[in-house]
Design a protein around this motif. Structure first.
Motif, short mmCIF file in Angstrom:
data_model
loop_
_atom_site.label_atom_id
_atom_site.label_comp_id
_atom_site.label_asym_id
_atom_site.label_seq_id
_atom_site.Cartn_x
_atom_site.Cartn_y
_atom_site.Cartn_z
N PRO A 198 1.92 -6.81 70.95
CA PRO A 198 2.77 -5.86 71.67
C PRO A 198 3.76 -6.60 72.57
N ALA A 199 4.98 -6.10 72.61
CA ALA A 199 6.02 -6.79 73.37
C ALA A 199 6.84 -5.79 74.17
N ARG A 200 7.62 -6.30 75.13
CA ARG A 200 8.54 -5.43 75.87
C ARG A 200 9.72 -5.09 74.98
N TRP A 201 10.27 -3.90 75.18
CA TRP A 201 11.41 -3.45 74.36
C TRP A 201 12.57 -4.44 74.44
N ASP A 202 12.93 -4.85 75.68
CA ASP A 202 14.08 -5.76 75.84
C ASP A 202 13.86 -7.07 75.11
N ASP A 203 12.61 -7.54 75.13
CA ASP A 203 12.32 -8.81 74.46
C ASP A 203 12.47 -8.65 72.94
N ALA A 204 12.05 -7.48 72.44
CA ALA A 204 12.16 -7.24 70.99
C ALA A 204 13.63 -7.19 70.57
N ILE A 205 14.45 -6.57 71.41
CA ILE A 205 15.89 -6.49 71.10
C ILE A 205 16.50 -7.90 71.14
N LYS A 206 16.13 -8.66 72.18
CA LYS A 206 16.66 -10.04 72.33
C LYS A 206 16.22 -10.91 71.15
N LYS A 207 14.96 -10.80 70.80
CA LYS A 207 14.42 -11.63 69.70
C LYS A 207 15.12 -11.28 68.38
N SER A 208 15.36 -9.99 68.17
CA SER A 208 16.05 -9.55 66.95
C SER A 208 17.45 -10.15 66.90
N THR B 40 6.21 -3.73 57.79
CA THR B 40 5.81 -4.09 59.15
C THR B 40 4.74 -5.20 59.11
N MET B 41 3.99 -5.26 58.00
CA MET B 41 2.94 -6.29 57.91
C MET B 41 3.51 -7.70 57.78
N ILE B 42 4.74 -7.80 57.24
CA ILE B 42 5.30 -9.15 57.04
C ILE B 42 6.46 -9.42 58.01
N SER B 43 6.59 -8.58 59.05
CA SER B 43 7.73 -8.73 59.96
C SER B 43 7.40 -9.56 61.19
N ASP B 44 8.38 -10.31 61.66
CA ASP B 44 8.23 -11.06 62.91
C ASP B 44 8.43 -10.14 64.10
N VAL B 45 9.40 -9.24 63.97
CA VAL B 45 9.65 -8.27 65.04
C VAL B 45 9.56 -6.86 64.44
N VAL B 46 8.78 -5.99 65.08
CA VAL B 46 8.69 -4.59 64.65
C VAL B 46 9.18 -3.73 65.81
N ILE B 47 10.16 -2.89 65.52
CA ILE B 47 10.74 -2.02 66.56
C ILE B 47 10.47 -0.57 66.17
N PRO B 48 9.94 0.23 67.09
CA PRO B 48 9.66 1.64 66.73
C PRO B 48 10.93 2.38 66.33
N GLY B 49 10.85 3.08 65.23
CA GLY B 49 12.01 3.85 64.76
C GLY B 49 11.97 5.28 65.27
N VAL B 50 13.11 5.93 65.23
CA VAL B 50 13.23 7.34 65.60
C VAL B 50 13.42 8.12 64.30
N MET B 51 12.78 9.29 64.17
CA MET B 51 12.99 10.06 62.94
C MET B 51 14.31 10.81 63.04
N ASP B 52 15.32 10.26 62.34
CA ASP B 52 16.65 10.87 62.37
C ASP B 52 16.59 12.28 61.78
N GLY B 53 17.31 13.19 62.40
CA GLY B 53 17.32 14.57 61.90
C GLY B 53 16.15 15.38 62.40
#
Ligand code: SF4
Length: 427
Positions: free
Chosen positions: A58-68, A370-383
């Protein structure tokens, strides 16, 4: 609380009449098919991703954005792949990121109706809307498509059963023809079923065109295609004598041997038919907004999918700049995937290479990506959790509205998340 006229963001039908009842943490869906209902249940699923992860922690949102942003900036050939259940607005930002990085943008069309798009570029697309089919079509031909199972409300809301302005008796005013190597559920209710040999669509399209041009065809065509001369003559006559005919072309046309050449051949056939009557073709696009990606990508870059910006301008060459080919040639060195279980759909060699690269995944639920990802960011269900635009399979844009909040407050939409990443990249 009950919400009406909700747009379903699953299949290319993008049904806009769903009624969603959210009561005490439960979701009930009216008018939706099983697929639409299942997607909306994801809103409250235990499988939902609610916080970011970096290297599985688990990571902070800002860190996930920066890492991406760091992963994408450090790459020399980054691939941005956006799924087709996201809004056109999110796709717009994903393309901007690829342009800014000098990377590659691609989407689901690359592994489904890409050949249809290419065939349309070659031959034009004599098409129509679903509404025109409902009101006018008295001959519906499902060619390599099985909407009963792939687009469960296609036949019931637009193409076969409903009563229209010139088709007042609904199904009784229409004939259904199915051309398919398999006896599908759609074939079970057809007035005429033609069991074609897999991979011989191109030959039969051209034989039909020859008949329309007054040529004779040889009986030996049956040996080659499994379709008899009589069946071809019968179908040609049905086509010519219809008041308004439509071919619903599925992946059986786009993904069988000859691919875009099949599509070019069928679109030329439809053009020829218009010398006799009104005839159209519509691709049964799989995902809700896959047509939207082709629209917006063409608008922004000049090309519909698989666009490479590494030369400083848009370069498009399916087979070279498309996801499977890039991964098989081991060219890309970072991948960002938005709303797509890409790892479930690619050849093994491509997935094995992809898994060795840095990956950023933005998704609502856990999946092989998500199992093979370095960074996973929660998505929003569009619509559902944010409003957005979705293009239906007939290229009609529909505005989907928000009816529930995301289960977190780091972001308001996938568009917003991608904008945050782009901003970080630009710093
Ligand atoms: S047919 Fe497609 S768009 Fe309509 S409810 Fe079912 S999955 Fe959703």
């Amino acid at each position: 609380m009950i919400f009406k006229n909700i747009v379903c963001s699953i299949c290319g039908m993008a049904c806009e009449d769903l009624i969603v009842d959210i009561d005490n943490g439960n979701i009930t869906v009216e008018n939706g098919c099983l697929m639409g209902n299942a997607k909306l249940q994801e809103l409250i699923s235990e499988n939902r991703i609610k916080e970011p992860y970096i290297y599985g922690r688990p990571a902070r949102w800002d860190d996930a954005i920066k890492k991406s942003a760091e992963i994408l900036k450090n790459a020399t050939r980054p691939l941005i792949f956006i799924g087709s259940e996201t809004s056109t607005e999110a796709m717009h930002v994903a393309i901007e990121i690829a342009i800014h990085l000098g990377g590659i943008i691609d989407d689901c069309a690359t592994i489904c109706h890409g050949p249809t798009v290419m065939g349309s570029q070659d031959a034009g697309k004599p098409s129509c809307t679903l509404g025109e089919i409902k009101n006018r079509a008295d001959l519906v031909i499902c060619w390599g498509s099985n909407p009963t199972e792939s687009h469960p409300r296609n036949l019931s809301t637009f193409t076969l059963f409903p009563k229209g302005y010139f088709t007042k008796k609904g199904k009784n005013d229409r004939k259904l023809v199915v051309v398919d190597p398999r006896k599908t559920k759609t074939a079970d209710i057809a007035d005429l079923y033609i069991k074609i040999k897999p991979g011989y669509d191109y030959v039969v399209f051209n034989a039909l065109k020859a008949v329309l041009l007054g040529e004779d065809i040889d009986k030996s065509i049956e040996e080659m295609t499994n379709v008899s001369k009589d069946e071809i003559l019968t179908l040609a006559e049905m086509m010519k004598s219809a008041n308004f005919g439509v071919i619903l072309a599925g992946l059986g046309v786009a993904s069988s041997p000859k691919k875009n050449n099949n599509v070019r051949a069928v679109e030329q056939l439809v053009k020829e038919l218009n010398r006799f009557t009104k005839f159209s073709i519509l691709a049964n696009r799989g995902h809700a907004n896959v047509a939207g990606f082709n629209q917006i990508c063409t608008w922004m870059t000049g090309f519909p999918y698989g666009v490479d910006f590494s030369r400083g301008y848009s370069y498009y060459n399916p087979g070279e700049t498309t996801t499977v080919d890039l991964l098989r040639r081991e060219e890309v060195d970072a991948i960002m995937v938005i709303g797509s279980a890409l790892a479930s759909h690619l050849p093994r060699k491509a997935v094995e290479y992809m898994a060795r690269q840095p990956i950023i995944t933005i998704d609502i639920s856990n999946c092989p990506m998500t199992m093979i990802s370095d960074v996973v960011i929660p998505g929003v269900m569009d619509g559902a959790e944010c409003e957005g635009t979705f293009y239906r399979m007939d290229d009609i844009p529909l505005r989907a509205r928000k009816f529930i909040d995301p289960p977190f407050n780091y972001t308001v939409s996938n568009e917003d998340t991608l904008k945050q990443i782009l901003e970080e990249i630009k710093k």
